[in-house]
Design an enzyme around this catalytic site. Structure first.
Site, PDB file in Angstrom:
ATOM      1  NE  ARG A  38      -0.926 -29.246 -18.159  1.00  0.00           N
ATOM      2  CZ  ARG A  38      -2.155 -28.750 -18.260  1.00  0.00           C
ATOM      3  NH1 ARG A  38      -2.855 -28.875 -19.386  1.00  0.00           N
ATOM      4  NH2 ARG A  38      -2.698 -28.131 -17.246  1.00  0.00           N
ATOM      5  CD  GLU A  39      -1.271 -33.892 -26.316  1.00  0.00           C
ATOM      6  OE1 GLU A  39      -2.320 -34.528 -26.158  1.00  0.00           O
ATOM      7  OE2 GLU A  39      -1.105 -33.040 -27.216  1.00  0.00           O
ATOM      8  NE  ARG A  65      12.686 -22.939 -41.390  1.00  0.00           N
ATOM      9  CZ  ARG A  65      13.645 -23.359 -40.574  1.00  0.00           C
ATOM     10  NH1 ARG A  65      13.971 -24.636 -40.499  1.00  0.00           N
ATOM     11  NH2 ARG A  65      14.311 -22.492 -39.824  1.00  0.00           N
ATOM     12  CD  GLU A  93      23.783 -23.318 -37.187  1.00  0.00           C
ATOM     13  OE1 GLU A  93      23.494 -22.985 -38.351  1.00  0.00           O
ATOM     14  OE2 GLU A  93      23.770 -24.497 -36.800  1.00  0.00           O
ATOM     15  N   PRO A 115       5.821 -21.980 -25.384  1.00  0.00           N
ATOM     16  CG  PRO A 115       5.338 -20.223 -23.942  1.00  0.00           C
ATOM     17  CD  PRO A 115       5.700 -20.521 -25.377  1.00  0.00           C
ATOM     18  N   GLY A 116       3.668 -23.443 -24.416  1.00  0.00           N
ATOM     19  CA  GLY A 116       2.535 -24.297 -24.103  1.00  0.00           C
ATOM     20  C   GLY A 116       2.811 -25.773 -24.365  1.00  0.00           C
ATOM     21  CD  GLU A 120      12.657 -23.602 -31.136  1.00  0.00           C
ATOM     22  OE1 GLU A 120      13.435 -23.656 -32.071  1.00  0.00           O
ATOM     23  OE2 GLU A 120      11.472 -23.228 -31.265  1.00  0.00           O
ATOM     24  CD  GLU A 141      24.876 -35.471 -45.610  1.00  0.00           C
ATOM     25  OE1 GLU A 141      24.215 -36.479 -45.414  1.00  0.00           O
ATOM     26  OE2 GLU A 141      26.002 -35.472 -46.145  1.00  0.00           O
ATOM     27  CD  GLU A 143      20.302 -26.319 -42.078  1.00  0.00           C
ATOM     28  OE1 GLU A 143      19.909 -26.528 -40.933  1.00  0.00           O
ATOM     29  OE2 GLU A 143      21.095 -25.390 -42.369  1.00  0.00           O
TER      30      GLU A 143
END
Lengths: 182, 182
Positions: A38-39, A65, A93, A115-116, A120, A141, A143
């Site tokens: 599993r990675e 992005r 934030e 979830p795979g 996160e 700094e 962003e």
């Protein structure tokens, strides 16, 4: 916590430890006794904010992005610092990315994004009673973001034309539609 | 495609090439001319299916998610094979994961799951007119899943008790609520 079809860890190999993510490959024993790999990407988790102005506009940020080689219009979000409570991240934030402070910050829900292959999790908050801060705390700094304030109709149009194109933001807009918050 | 605040690639280092993901670190030139690094996970993309039975139940699969060390109840999903059209992946995954074939398959929308560090995109479909296949194609041999068919009320309860806890599935359930599809 349900552990149906649990995959027991046989060994773990750390592949990469970066500034934001780390990557490991686990050898696992499957429910049928066979071995597989599993990675896994480890991420600190994040908060995201549905921030509504007194005029019922949704505060969004446009940013580049790099994984997609394009910019997206998204609800404000940011990673959890080590040991930081999600509610504190949300306050921080909101100020860093938008220059607003919230009179009221309500927790909505949380979800795993991928979830795979990744752990996160995003904790989603609703921020209202917004007031501009005089000298807001600076963000990261590296962003660069531009602020927008959209009506619900404008946000729906941005989903149709794919300027809004990420899971947390389409979820947030749909949430506002469903809850008739604005 | 909007490229505001574009970050130009100065160099790319491949860190890992796995079965499912690959990882790279790009050195980038920021809009202010400074250099920074971006950690990027490459993923082939995936489809996910809102599959509704004739009794208006939502087909879900429970499976173990190693990154989270727990199982989750999710809508059926699967990765794109190289060169495969998302609509074909949707047909294939529906049969492999659930044993159903769809009389009608409609595209709903797409979204990036984690645009800050990954390029994974999910294409979401609505499958109706389901019929059980006599000898369905097998799925991945290292995937163990259990099928469930839930009413909308049951799905909402599963979100509240965090058995449903991932972005695509909470989005899907909210979509059904909003569209009053069931």
């Amino acid at each position: 916590m349900v552990k149906k079809f649990e995959e027991k860890t046989v060994s773990t190999e750390t592949i990469f430890e970066g500034k934001i993510i780390s990557v490991q490959v686990d050898e696992v024993e499957l429910p049928n006794g066979k071995l597989s790999k599993r990675e896994i990407v480890r991420h600190p988790g994040a908060v995201a904010l549905i921030a509504l102005t007194d005029e019922n506009k949704i505060v969004m940020v446009e940013q580049y992005r790099k994984p997609l080689e394009r910019s997206l219009l998204e609800i404000p979000a940011g990673k959890l610092e080590p040991g930081e409570e999600p509610a504190a991240t949300a306050e921080r934030e909101l100020e860093e990315e938008t220059g607003y402070r919230a009179g009221k910050m309500e927790y909505i829900s949380s979800f795993y994004t991928s979830p795979g292959f990744a752990d996160e999790i995003i904790h989603l908050y609703l921020a209202t009673g917004l007031e501009k801060v005089e000298n807001p705390a600076d963000g990261d700094e590296d962003e660069f973001v531009e602020l927008f304030e959209l009506t619900l109709e404008e946000a729906l149009e941005c989903i149709r034309n794919e300027r809004i194109y990420d899971a947390k933001t389409v979820f947030a807009v749909q949430y506002l539609q469903l809850m008739e918050k604005i």
